[in-house]
Scaffold this motif. Structure first.
Motif, PDB file in Angstrom:
ATOM      1  N   ARG A 175       5.878  -3.989  22.494  1.00 27.05           N
ATOM      2  CA  ARG A 175       7.331  -4.133  22.440  1.00 27.05           C
ATOM      3  C   ARG A 175       7.992  -3.337  23.561  1.00 27.05           C
ATOM      4  O   ARG A 175       8.970  -3.789  24.158  1.00 27.05           O
ATOM      5  CB  ARG A 175       7.868  -3.672  21.078  1.00 27.05           C
ATOM      6  N   ALA A 197      14.657 -14.665  24.698  1.00 24.94           N
ATOM      7  CA  ALA A 197      14.677 -13.385  23.984  1.00 24.94           C
ATOM      8  C   ALA A 197      15.275 -13.550  22.589  1.00 24.94           C
ATOM      9  O   ALA A 197      14.722 -13.051  21.598  1.00 24.94           O
ATOM     10  CB  ALA A 197      15.464 -12.353  24.783  1.00 24.94           C
ATOM     11  N   LEU A 219      13.130 -13.167  19.151  1.00 23.69           N
ATOM     12  CA  LEU A 219      13.478 -12.154  18.154  1.00 23.69           C
ATOM     13  C   LEU A 219      13.750 -12.783  16.789  1.00 23.69           C
ATOM     14  O   LEU A 219      13.414 -12.208  15.744  1.00 23.69           O
ATOM     15  CB  LEU A 219      14.694 -11.351  18.624  1.00 23.69           C
ATOM     16  N   LEU A 250       6.281  -9.893  24.088  1.00 20.64           N
ATOM     17  CA  LEU A 250       7.046  -9.813  22.840  1.00 20.64           C
ATOM     18  C   LEU A 250       6.216 -10.240  21.633  1.00 20.64           C
ATOM     19  O   LEU A 250       6.299  -9.625  20.564  1.00 20.64           O
ATOM     20  CB  LEU A 250       8.299 -10.687  22.947  1.00 20.64           C
ATOM     21  N   VAL A 265      14.729  -5.510  21.155  1.00 25.34           N
ATOM     22  CA  VAL A 265      13.333  -5.658  21.592  1.00 25.34           C
ATOM     23  C   VAL A 265      12.561  -4.358  21.358  1.00 25.34           C
ATOM     24  O   VAL A 265      11.397  -4.361  20.973  1.00 25.34           O
ATOM     25  CB  VAL A 265      13.262  -6.066  23.077  1.00 25.34           C
TER      26      VAL A 265
END
Length: 198
Positions: free
Chosen positions: A49, A95, A99, A38, A154
């Protein structure tokens, strides 16, 4: 029969080293791999990605299988009961935070979801001494919608697709809050019921 020693029936216990727990372990191991992909290339390279999305998807799929295997084939263990939700929270939490750090997801979304998840996890640990409150259909739907929404964020989507991703994410936030309240109410009701029955 008279004169013979009384023996209790032996109930086989599931081994900790089983396929369901292995899948849970794999999911936990995939968390740092996902984070690496990521953030690689400043978090903006399309290939990285997509790689992060694939790793995330594989981790989510293991979550779908380990619980089903454990219940269907008698692989439920104390380790799995504790490790499975921890692995889920580690994946979803990393996650969301990742982000938000990259600026792809507002922090308020991450905070709302993580506060609910941590709160329910702590509540489960408290309730665990008196029994387990099974996951509701709403809770399972919440987990699925969260995973789909995060997966879409994502991916390097264009603005048009990102609008759809936001619709799913807002649905995930709404489900997260409502199922959290429902779980808390169910836990309190169960606690009072057990206390009144003592």
């Amino acid at each position: 029969m008279p004169g013979q020693p009384h023996t209790d029936p032996v109930v086989p216990r599931a081994r900790v080293a089983n396929l369901a727990n292995l899948l849970t372990g794999i999911r936990m191991a995939l968390v740092p791999v996902f984070l690496f992909a990521l953030f690689a290339g400043d978090g903006q390279e399309t290939s990285w990605r997509i790689t992060a999305f694939v790793v995330f998807a594989v981790a989510v799929i293991t979550d779908r299988f380990d619980g089903a295997l454990a219940r269907s084939y008698g692989m439920v263990t104390e380790f799995g009961t504790l490790a499975d939700p921890i692995a889920d929270k580690a994946l979803i939490g990393s996650a969301l935070v990742g982000l938000s750090v990259l600026g792809d997801l507002p922090w308020w979304v991450t905070v709302v979801i993580l506060v609910r998840e941590l709160g329910v996890t702590l509540l489960r640990l408290v309730v665990l001494r008196r029994g387990v409150i099974p996951a509701s259909r709403g809770g399972k739907l919440k987990t699925l919608v969260q995973a789909v929404a995060i997966g879409l964020f994502v991916l390097p989507l264009s603005d048009g697709w990102l609008t759809g991703a936001w619709v799913i994410m807002l649905a995930a936030v709404a489900l997260t809050v409502t199922t959290g309240v429902d779980y808390f109410v169910s836990a309190v009701r169960d606690w009072r019921g057990r206390s009144a029955g003592q």
